[in-house]
Design a protein around this motif. Structure first.
Motif, PDB file in Angstrom:
ATOM      1  N   GLY A 172       0.821  -1.201   0.000  1.00 42.87           N
ATOM      2  CA  GLY A 172       0.000   0.000   0.000  1.00 42.87           C
ATOM      3  C   GLY A 172       0.854   1.250   0.000  1.00 42.87           C
ATOM      4  N   PHE A 173       0.514   2.229  -0.869  1.00 43.79           N
ATOM      5  CA  PHE A 173       1.281   3.468  -0.982  1.00 43.79           C
ATOM      6  C   PHE A 173       0.380   4.685  -0.827  1.00 43.79           C
ATOM      7  CE2 PHE A 173       3.785   0.626  -3.827  1.00 43.79           C
ATOM      8  CZ  PHE A 173       5.054   0.784  -3.269  1.00 43.79           C
ATOM      9  N   ASP A 174       0.940   5.769  -0.263  1.00 38.45           N
ATOM     10  CA  ASP A 174       0.365   7.078  -0.532  1.00 38.45           C
ATOM     11  C   ASP A 174       1.252   7.696  -1.609  1.00 38.45           C
ATOM     12  OD1 ASP A 174       2.646   8.088   0.727  1.00 38.45           O
ATOM     13  OD2 ASP A 174       1.598   8.693   2.545  1.00 38.45           O
ATOM     14  N   CYS A 175       0.937   8.906  -2.078  1.00 39.18           N
ATOM     15  CA  CYS A 175       1.630   9.417  -3.268  1.00 39.18           C
ATOM     16  C   CYS A 175       3.126   9.622  -3.046  1.00 39.18           C
ATOM     17  CB  CYS A 175       0.968  10.696  -3.770  1.00 39.18           C
ATOM     18  SG  CYS A 175       1.089  12.108  -2.650  1.00 39.18           S
ATOM     19  N   SER A 176       3.513  10.203  -1.909  1.00 41.90           N
ATOM     20  CA  SER A 176       4.935  10.445  -1.678  1.00 41.90           C
ATOM     21  C   SER A 176       5.671   9.170  -1.277  1.00 41.90           C
ATOM     22  CB  SER A 176       5.127  11.528  -0.613  1.00 41.90           C
ATOM     23  OG  SER A 176       4.470  11.178   0.594  1.00 41.90           O
ATOM     24  N   GLY A 177       4.972   8.265  -0.593  1.00 43.72           N
ATOM     25  CA  GLY A 177       5.579   6.979  -0.260  1.00 43.72           C
ATOM     26  C   GLY A 177       5.912   6.185  -1.513  1.00 43.72           C
ATOM     27  N   PHE A 178       5.064   6.293  -2.520  1.00 41.90           N
ATOM     28  CA  PHE A 178       5.280   5.641  -3.811  1.00 41.90           C
ATOM     29  C   PHE A 178       6.540   6.189  -4.484  1.00 41.90           C
ATOM     30  CE2 PHE A 178       4.315   5.832  -8.485  1.00 41.90           C
ATOM     31  CZ  PHE A 178       4.466   4.482  -8.753  1.00 41.90           C
ATOM     32  N   ILE A 179       6.675   7.524  -4.488  1.00 45.81           N
ATOM     33  CA  ILE A 179       7.846   8.151  -5.103  1.00 45.81           C
ATOM     34  C   ILE A 179       9.123   7.721  -4.384  1.00 45.81           C
ATOM     35  CG2 ILE A 179       8.982  10.348  -5.584  1.00 45.81           C
ATOM     36  CD1 ILE A 179       6.518   9.753  -7.329  1.00 45.81           C
ATOM     37  N   LYS A 180       9.093   7.789  -3.081  1.00 45.07           N
ATOM     38  CA  LYS A 180      10.266   7.431  -2.285  1.00 45.07           C
ATOM     39  C   LYS A 180      10.689   5.985  -2.567  1.00 45.07           C
ATOM     40  CE  LYS A 180      11.952   7.402   2.505  1.00 45.07           C
ATOM     41  NZ  LYS A 180      13.193   8.123   2.196  1.00 45.07           N
ATOM     42  N   TYR A 181       9.713   5.083  -2.673  1.00 39.46           N
ATOM     43  CA  TYR A 181       9.996   3.656  -2.873  1.00 39.46           C
ATOM     44  C   TYR A 181      10.661   3.400  -4.232  1.00 39.46           C
ATOM     45  CZ  TYR A 181       9.283  -1.388  -3.240  1.00 39.46           C
ATOM     46  OH  TYR A 181       9.471  -2.737  -3.396  1.00 39.46           O
ATOM     47  N   ILE A 182      10.113   3.970  -5.300  1.00 40.61           N
ATOM     48  CA  ILE A 182      10.644   3.657  -6.632  1.00 40.61           C
ATOM     49  C   ILE A 182      12.032   4.259  -6.839  1.00 40.61           C
ATOM     50  CG2 ILE A 182       8.373   3.344  -7.666  1.00 40.61           C
ATOM     51  CD1 ILE A 182       8.584   6.103  -8.883  1.00 40.61           C
ATOM     52  N   PHE A 183      12.343   5.362  -6.159  1.00 44.29           N
ATOM     53  CA  PHE A 183      13.687   5.932  -6.270  1.00 44.29           C
ATOM     54  C   PHE A 183      14.680   5.161  -5.396  1.00 44.29           C
ATOM     55  CE2 PHE A 183      11.623   9.410  -8.389  1.00 44.29           C
ATOM     56  CZ  PHE A 183      12.608   9.979  -9.191  1.00 44.29           C
ATOM     57  N   GLU A 184      14.213   4.681  -4.242  1.00 44.05           N
ATOM     58  CA  GLU A 184      15.108   3.909  -3.374  1.00 44.05           C
ATOM     59  C   GLU A 184      15.527   2.600  -4.026  1.00 44.05           C
ATOM     60  OE1 GLU A 184      13.562   3.333   0.535  1.00 44.05           O
ATOM     61  OE2 GLU A 184      14.020   5.380   1.169  1.00 44.05           O
ATOM     62  N   LYS A 185      14.710   2.084  -4.945  1.00 39.99           N
ATOM     63  CA  LYS A 185      15.079   0.876  -5.687  1.00 39.99           C
ATOM     64  C   LYS A 185      16.360   1.108  -6.493  1.00 39.99           C
ATOM     65  CE  LYS A 185      12.673  -2.422  -6.384  1.00 39.99           C
ATOM     66  NZ  LYS A 185      12.673  -3.784  -5.797  1.00 39.99           N
TER      67      LYS A 185
END
Length: 320
Positions: A229-242
């Protein structure tokens, strides 16, 4: 001036301001009511204020800049050289157009930052602390886990950062330290591996978009930052941390951290003003006027920038 009548509660315009005002297209906040004079968020965001203007609107801008340690002059409601200089400093720190004019972009950013800024200290635990731990770790000051807990290791990192950057040695994440951290682009304390520009472009244009598309259909969760489950900024943070790129956690922090671009490109962040003034939603541009984001109603999905809802709320694009 003959033929010009101002209401009693209107902002008083000095003779200097009048020369600036009526010589060009400047908009004057001539109908500011006493009820909203102390609430920066209540103002009409289409208005513009610049050098030479006077009144309580200017006073409130001076107060906001003072609270962010960018202005130390008198709160006199006069937009003079000192106020203009402070506005330019703020604009430079937050990657805005540096013109000394408080227009919509500058006002929304100033309002959002001032409203959300507060001091964090030993014992605090929240997502904001986690974002600053991430930044301190990227700059090689913090060596602990990114857990959002302001413990001894975070305290040590903050103190070292403040000492090296000649900030007040408070040991707290106060306003001045937060602003300095958010505007610090690789002013490292220790050895930091450099990434070639071509590799950064490759990450932005390819891997980030692939990471994002792989999560299509993931559900929306307020405060979420994992595939469950993501909120909008959590989604951004996750895909960049990859891609081993550490970013701040909240939309407002992302807005302040990223660098503004004139033309949106694949992999850039796109920001929107939705439920409150200033940036409150973010996604990643994937080309063809489309962006991918974590929608509160649809989860991770692809939307069109030209869609009626998003078009009227679009604030701009920024590059990490």
């Amino acid at each position: 001036m003959k033929g010009v009548t101002l209401r009693k509660e209107a902002i008083v315009i000095s003779s200097v301001a009048a020369g600036v005002l009526f010589g060009g297209p400047t908009l004057v906040l001539a109908h500011e009511s006493p009820a909203t004079s102390n609430k920066l968020n209540s103002y009409d965001y289409s208005q513009v204020v610049r050098y030479g203007h006077t009144g309580s609107y200017v006073s409130n801008i001076q107060k906001k800049l003072t609270s962010l340690t960018l202005y130390n002059g008198a709160i006199d409601g006069i937009f003079g050289k000192a106020t203009e200089h402070s506005v330019k400093q703020f604009q430079q720190l937050h990657h805005l157009k540096v013109d000394g004019i408080v227009g919509k972009r500058t006002l929304t950013t100033l309002s959002a930052i001032q409203n959300e800024q507060k001091t964090y200290q030993l014992g605090d635990k929240n997502e904001e602390v986690k974002s600053f731990q991430t930044k301190l770790k990227a700059l090689h000051y913090y060596t602990g886990h990114i857990d959002g807990i302001f413990g001894p290791l975070t305290l040590k990192a903050v103190q070292e950062y403040q000492e090296k950057n000649k900030l007040e040695l408070s040991g707290t994440l106060n306003t001045a330290t937060q602003i300095h951290l958010l505007s610090n682009r690789n002013k490292k304390g220790k050895t930091l591996t450099k990434i070639k520009v071509q590799n950064v472009q490759e990450i932005n244009n390819n891997n980030i978009v692939v990471n994002a598309k792989n999560l299509l259909g993931s559900r929306y969760v307020w405060g979420g930052n994992t595939p469950s489950g993501f909120d909008c900024s959590g989604f951004i943070k996750y895909i960049f941390e990859k891609e081993n790129i550490l970013l701040p956690r909240t939309v407002n922090e992302l807005w302040n951290y990223a660098k503004e671009v004139q033309k949106v490109g694949v992999g850039d962040l796109v920001f929107f003003e939705t439920y409150k003034p200033g940036p409150s939603h973010v996604g990643v541009y994937i080309g063809n006027n489309q962006f991918i984001h974590a929608s509160s109603s649809k989860g991770v999905t692809i939307s069109n920038l030209s869609g009626p809802y998003w078009k009227e709320r679009y604030l701009g694009a920024k590059k990490v």
